[in-house]
Write an enzyme that holds these catalytic residues in place. Structure first.
Site, mmCIF file in Angstrom:
data_model
loop_
_atom_site.group_PDB
_atom_site.id
_atom_site.type_symbol
_atom_site.label_atom_id
_atom_site.label_comp_id
_atom_site.label_asym_id
_atom_site.label_seq_id
_atom_site.Cartn_x
_atom_site.Cartn_y
_atom_site.Cartn_z
ATOM 1 N NE ARG A 155 16.606 13.715 -12.995
ATOM 2 C CZ ARG A 155 16.688 14.576 -11.984
ATOM 3 N NH1 ARG A 155 17.157 15.788 -12.160
ATOM 4 N NH2 ARG A 155 16.279 14.218 -10.773
ATOM 5 C CG HIS A 208 21.427 14.980 -11.825
ATOM 6 N ND1 HIS A 208 21.144 15.881 -12.828
ATOM 7 C CD2 HIS A 208 22.765 15.093 -11.594
ATOM 8 C CE1 HIS A 208 22.249 16.511 -13.188
ATOM 9 N NE2 HIS A 208 23.249 16.054 -12.458
ATOM 10 C CE1 TYR A 227 15.399 15.686 -7.358
ATOM 11 C CE2 TYR A 227 17.128 14.733 -6.002
ATOM 12 C CZ TYR A 227 16.582 14.979 -7.238
ATOM 13 O OH TYR A 227 17.217 14.517 -8.378
#
Length: 355
Positions: free
Chosen positions: A257, A261, A270
């Site tokens: 990805r 998100h 993160y």
């Protein structure tokens, strides 16, 4: 008691088209020049839709949106393997699947603008509404496949989910029953390495997701999810097996990805910039373009024309979506069931929502 030795399960990994655009001819499925161009054009169109959706969200014209950037090969390579009678069960990140199957883009924009009518699948397209709750649609796909088998139809169902979805109980229940009843279902896991902020390694100690398949008595295969040819072949093989009554298959598409998100996320908090940059070099459009250029199927003029057409079609879809009449507040109640029940009729009366 003596300790039991853990046996490692060997999982087949399929890659046909590498990052430099070189294809393994011994593994290559039968592909016409027209189909190869269709892969390319569908990726361009899906990416154009994706870019405009991100912009529209920032402008407040649609709601929270889940980007598909980097995952187009996993979606389009599998979608173009389906037949008209097959049934598709998407999660919330399968815009590329919808577009490859000819789903009206204006309806997709309508859905992301908050109107449920956008996922009322048009006649002739067997696509269920997007499933935002993670993994809950997996048993639905199994149930549909079992119904097809009982009815004797030569069709299959296919369900999309992420690595995070494979950590849910619904995944176990759906795939377990599919194995028991040899349901004609293909389980397509887009392993994009992150379940929001939870990395793949923190979700399961299993080295692969596809390696779980033998535990359910079914076949599992891991493919390069950025290789559109490999995804297409694996899906074609799985669908053929399902239609012959030989049971389900779990396909793990190893992809990444490249965006957040959703538009409500900030992935820089993160995951490392270096990780994203490394995967950027592996993204599906780069390698497909290289292959097509070597094969004489690509020119700069051709791609520019494809991009212009894609952007024009996306712009047209936005205009059509924004002209579409807004839903009535009473639709919240009126379409909860096929026919309004007495309680709903009373509620509409109390709100003064009589037609």
């Amino acid at each position: 008691m003596p300790l039991t030795t853990v046996q490692t399960i060997e999982v087949k990994f399929l890659q046909i088209l590498d990052e430099k655009g070189k294809a393994d001819g011994s593994l290559m499925p039968e592909l016409t020049e027209g189909l190869i161009k269709r892969f390319f054009e569908a990726i361009i169109l899906a990416r154009a839709f994706n870019n405009r959706a991100l912009s529209l969200q920032r402008e407040g014209r649609i709601g929270t949106y889940a980007s598909i950037y980097g995952q187009e090969a996993s979606q389009i390579g599998s979608a173009l393997a389906f037949k008209k009678d097959d049934w598709v069960f998407p999660s919330f990140r399968e815009t590329g699947v919808h577009i490859a199957l000819g789903y009206p883009m204006w309806m997709l924009f309508r859905y992301w603008a908050g109107d449920e009518r956008g996922v009322k699948s048009p006649e002739g397209l067997n696509i269920f509404p997007m499933s935002v709750p993670v993994g809950t649609h997996i048993p639905h796909a199994t149930g549909a496949a079992m119904a097809m088998k009982l009815k004797g139809t030569k069709a299959a169902s296919a369900v999309y989910f992420g690595d995070g979805g494979s950590s849910r109980g619904d995944f176990h229940e759906g795939i377990n029953l599919a194995g028991v009843f040899k349901a004609p279902c293909v389980f397509l896991c887009q392993n994009n390495q992150w379940a929001i902020s939870v990395p793949r390694a923190r979700q399961s100690a299993a080295p692969t997701i596809a390696g779980r398949a033998p535990g359910y008595g079914i076949e599992g295969i891991q493919v390069d999810g950025n290789d559109v040819f490999a995804v297409y072949k694996a899906t074609m093989d799985a669908l053929d097996k399902a239609r012959k009554g030989q049971g389900p298959t779990l396909i793990e598409c190893v992809t990444y990805r490249l965006d957040d998100h959703t538009t409500s996320d900030d992935s820089s908090r993160y995951r490392a910039k270096e990780e994203v940059e490394a995967w950027q070099k592996k993204e599906p459009l780069i390698r497909l373009r290289l292959y097509m250029e070597k094969s004489g199927l690509w020119t700069k003029e051709y791609e520019e024309s494809v991009i212009r057409d894609a952007q024009a079609n996306v712009d047209k879809a936005i205009e059509e979506e924004e002209r579409f009449p807004k839903p009535k507040p009473s639709d919240i109640i009126r379409y909860g069931y096929k026919e309004p029940c007495p309680r709903q009729i009373k509620e509409m009366k109390d709100f003064g929502w009589q037609d």
